[in-house]
Design an enzyme around this catalytic site. Structure first.
Site, PDB file in Angstrom:
ATOM      1  CD  GLU A 152      -5.425  -1.951   1.872  1.00  0.00           C
ATOM      2  OE1 GLU A 152      -5.509  -1.110   0.526  1.00  0.00           O
ATOM      3  OE2 GLU A 152      -4.792  -1.274   2.605  1.00  0.00           O
ATOM      4  CB  THR A 160      -0.978  -0.020   1.201  1.00  0.00           C
ATOM      5  OG1 THR A 160       0.063   0.102   2.445  1.00  0.00           O
ATOM      6  CG2 THR A 160      -1.677  -1.120   1.371  1.00  0.00           C
ATOM      7  CD1 TRP A 184     -17.388  14.507  11.332  1.00  0.00           C
ATOM      8  CD2 TRP A 184     -17.589  12.750   9.874  1.00  0.00           C
ATOM      9  NE1 TRP A 184     -16.774  13.267  12.007  1.00  0.00           N
ATOM     10  CE2 TRP A 184     -17.096  12.245  11.275  1.00  0.00           C
ATOM     11  CE3 TRP A 184     -17.853  11.645   8.868  1.00  0.00           C
ATOM     12  CZ2 TRP A 184     -16.677  11.045  11.536  1.00  0.00           C
ATOM     13  CZ3 TRP A 184     -17.616  10.353   9.298  1.00  0.00           C
ATOM     14  CH2 TRP A 184     -16.922   9.975  10.477  1.00  0.00           C
ATOM     15  CE  LYS A 222     -13.310  13.247  12.193  1.00  0.00           C
ATOM     16  NZ  LYS A 222     -11.839  12.650  11.965  1.00  0.00           N
TER      17      LYS A 222
HETATM   18  P1  AMP Z   1      -5.089   2.589  -2.940  1.00  0.00           P
HETATM   19  O1  AMP Z   1      -5.052   1.557  -2.404  1.00  0.00           O
HETATM   20  O2  AMP Z   1      -3.567   3.564  -3.099  1.00  0.00           O
HETATM   21  O3  AMP Z   1      -5.535   2.572  -4.591  1.00  0.00           O
HETATM   22  O4  AMP Z   1      -5.847   3.769  -2.549  1.00  0.00           O
HETATM   23  C1  AMP Z   1      -7.297   3.472  -2.154  1.00  0.00           C
HETATM   24  C2  AMP Z   1      -7.842   4.684  -1.687  1.00  0.00           C
HETATM   25  O5  AMP Z   1      -8.200   5.642  -2.684  1.00  0.00           O
HETATM   26  C3  AMP Z   1      -9.399   4.363  -1.269  1.00  0.00           C
HETATM   27  O6  AMP Z   1      -9.623   3.953  -0.222  1.00  0.00           O
HETATM   28  C4  AMP Z   1     -10.003   5.632  -1.430  1.00  0.00           C
HETATM   29  O7  AMP Z   1      -9.694   6.479  -0.377  1.00  0.00           O
HETATM   30  C5  AMP Z   1      -9.118   6.390  -2.709  1.00  0.00           C
HETATM   31  N1  AMP Z   1     -10.144   6.236  -3.833  1.00  0.00           N
HETATM   32  C6  AMP Z   1      -9.935   5.076  -4.931  1.00  0.00           C
HETATM   33  N2  AMP Z   1     -10.874   5.406  -5.764  1.00  0.00           N
HETATM   34  C7  AMP Z   1     -11.399   6.481  -5.602  1.00  0.00           C
HETATM   35  C8  AMP Z   1     -12.749   7.166  -6.246  1.00  0.00           C
HETATM   36  N3  AMP Z   1     -13.315   6.784  -7.223  1.00  0.00           N
HETATM   37  N4  AMP Z   1     -13.191   7.981  -5.278  1.00  0.00           N
HETATM   38  C9  AMP Z   1     -12.725   8.708  -4.175  1.00  0.00           C
HETATM   39  N5  AMP Z   1     -11.503   7.959  -3.455  1.00  0.00           N
HETATM   40  C10 AMP Z   1     -11.222   7.045  -4.340  1.00  0.00           C
END
Ligand code: AMP
Length: 550
Positions: free
Chosen positions: A339, A194, A452, A447
């Site tokens: 994940e 990650t 929120w 917050k």
């Molecule tokens: P990653 O594991 O680096 O791909 O990041 C995942 C995170 O990216 C998710 O938990 C979201 O917070 C954010 N994310 C992914 N797709 C979107 C989307 N279409 N809109 C808003 N946030 C997103």
């Protein structure tokens, strides 16, 4: 692996394990002549087909076996989207070893940490990343050798990299006579860390079974909708959650693959889209920003491009409208995580929505969308109680399914599931039709006075202003309200807008108490290794910022 009860009457279908090698065998046998085109690090365009890709993947598998690579061993890559990287995807996982795709945009120290944590045995890399390899080699004693993805004459004359080999030498020296081993489909296939904005990165370890199920599901018409009629250009890197599964779902469906290599600027992408008759693409919002700016400046239109998936961070509605209305490109807004392999939801319409006017349809398409079969989701309050699906009340988003993580590699972080559900760290609403909309990352939400404020909505309004290129909203300290929104804005080149004009632009678009307390114009926003805005950096930078209302 399974802890479920067995029926006294079991089904009588073959139990062939679902293995990644099966995808490239299938593409070779049934779509052998379909093309794979790559813009190479060397600068030229390389083209071949699935049949040749399979042959070379088998040669690489023999080479790896010759180097002593065994099932379960981790083999790392530091590489762009290209045909050699694709061969490594199949050679490594197909042999039963584990493909560990490392994000080269991370700091070398983090790369070394990840490679050591994964206990990588060999590292394959594109020529571009030679400086990174030179920086980490001394800190990664476990790596037995480095394979530079090039011809021998491109190897550096002088270096301090132990056991440095040329990829093409290995391919040339080995036979394509290789039988892919058959093993349990729950075996590990690939590993992705990650992005880890806080703390050390943690590994998501996928299995052959999870990868194949994700490939089927992501190909569905209301998902990526990939077919043998598509020419697919994954802009999303193969080191960012396996390019959202496209290196697997394209061969599964026989789609042509077009790899952009390191050239992700607007001009290079546009030329490749046109030359290779690209119909479908996928990427994070920031890459579309570059492409759309280049197209607007040069008054260009696409001739074949018709659909794109945008995800990784929220797709600004203004960008979606430009793609839909100015360029006639259908936008599928999708959401997922490392994940989750990564795909969880995608926003497409149902029959009843076809009667809506464009604004009504746009409102649905702007959401992060509907789950793909296999993923289950729910929103809960801070006490863990499930929240109703009214499209307004937001809560913490949890998911489960066969391609969603159960625990991190080496059990980093301990038990991560809550009652069998994976907490995503996202805050969302779900409407009565099951469409999910992300309000924010829980750590980015502002917050204010116990309530929120979601930053995505505020940023979407800001970037719909014609003078705004990019915007990020963060919470900063306020003596009365705890936190209030501060809007950070990058203006378009040559455009002008004042703070007052921008704040006025929010009138009627968001609740009054959501209005940012201040606007600061900055030169650029800090981006992370996967093209997302680094809000933690911004919060750090503006932590002592004094709001005019404070
Ligand atoms: P990653 O594991 O680096 O791909 O990041 C995942 C995170 O990216 C998710 O938990 C979201 O917070 C954010 N994310 C992914 N797709 C979107 C989307 N279409 N809109 C808003 N946030 C997103």
């Amino acid at each position: 692996m399974s802890s479920y009860a067995m029926s006294p009457l079991m089904g009588q279908m073959m139990s062939k394990p679902m293995l990644i090698s099966g995808l490239i065998e299938h593409a070779d046998r049934y779509f052998g002549n379909n093309e794979i085109v790559s813009r190479r690090v060397e600068g030229d365009i390389h083209r071949y087909n699935y049949r040749e890709c399979h042959q070379r993947a088998k040669k690489l598998a023999n080479a790896l076996a010759g180097l002593g690579v065994k099932m379960g061993d981790r083999i790392a890559t530091l590489a762009w989207n290209g045909y050699r990287h694709l061969e490594a995807y199949y050679a490594v996982s197909g042999s039963g070893a584990v493909l560990h795709t490392i994000n080269p945009r991370l700091h070398p120290e983090q790369i070394a940490y990840i490679a050591n944590h994964a206990e990588d045995q060999y590292l394959l890399f594109d020529m571009t990343f030679l400086p990174i390899v030179q920086a980490i080699a001394a800190h990664c004693p476990g790596i037995k050798g480095y394979i530079m993805m090039c011809d021998r004459d491109k190897l550096p004359a002088e270096h301090k990299i132990p056991n440095l080999m040329a990829y093409e030498d290995l391919i040339e020296a080995n036979s394509a006579d290789f039988n892919w081993p058959v093993f349990d489909e729950n075996s590990a296939s690939s590993l992705c860390y990650t992005s880890g904005t806080t703390g050390n990165p943690k590994g998501a370890l996928y299995s052959h079974r999870s990868t194949i199920l994700h490939s089927y599901a992501s190909s569905l018409p209301d998902g990526l909708n990939v077919s043998a009629r598509d020419s697919v250009l994954p802009v999303v890197p193969m080191f960012h959650v396996n390019a959202w599964g496209l290196p697997y779902s394209a061969p599964l469906n026989g789609a042509k693959l077009v790899f952009p290599g390191p050239h992700l600027d607007g001009k290079s992408l546009f030329e490749l889209f046109e030359q290779e008759k690209v119909t479908f693409s996928a990427g994070v919002p920031t890459v579309w920003l570059g492409l759309l700016t280049y197209m607007a400046q040069n008054n260009l239109k696409f001739s074949t491009f018709k659909r794109t998936v945008i995800g990784g961070s929220a797709c600004p509605p203004a960008m979606m409208k430009t793609l839909r209305h100015t360029y006639g490109v259908e936008v599928v807004h999708a959401w997922g995580m490392t994940e989750m392999s990564p795909l969880g939801t995608a926003a497409t319409l149902m029959t009843k929505h076809l009667e809506l006017d464009d604004a009504g349809q746009q409102a649905i398409l702007e959401k992060q969308g509907h789950v793909l079969y296999g993923v289950d989701m729910k929103i809960v309050d801070d006490a863990g109680k499930e929240i109703g699906w009214d499209g307004k009340t937001y809560g913490n988003l949890l998911v489960k399914g066969p391609w969603i993580i159960q625990s991190y590699f080496k059990n980093e972080g301990g038990d991560v599931l809550e009652d069998g559900w994976f907490p995503t760290g996202d805050v969302a609403t779900i409407d009565a039709d099951g469409y999910m909309q992300i309000t924010d990352r829980s750590k980015d939400v502002i917050k204010s006075g116990g309530e929120w404020i979601g930053t995505i909505d505020l940023e979407n309004v800001a970037v719909s202003h014609p003078a705004v290129l990019q915007a990020a909203c963060i919470g900063v300290f306020h003596p009365k309200w705890d936190e209030r929104p501060l809007l950070l804005v990058v203006k378009k080149a040559g455009a002008e807008v004042s703070k007052e004009e921008l704040l006025q632009f929010f009138d009627g678009k968001v609740a009054k108490w959501w209005l940012p307390d201040d606007v600061v114009f900055i030169e650029g926003l800090p981006l992370g290794a996967t093209g997302k805005i680094l809000k933690n950096k911004l919060r750090e930078q503006f932590k002592d910022y004094k709001l005019p209302t404070a």
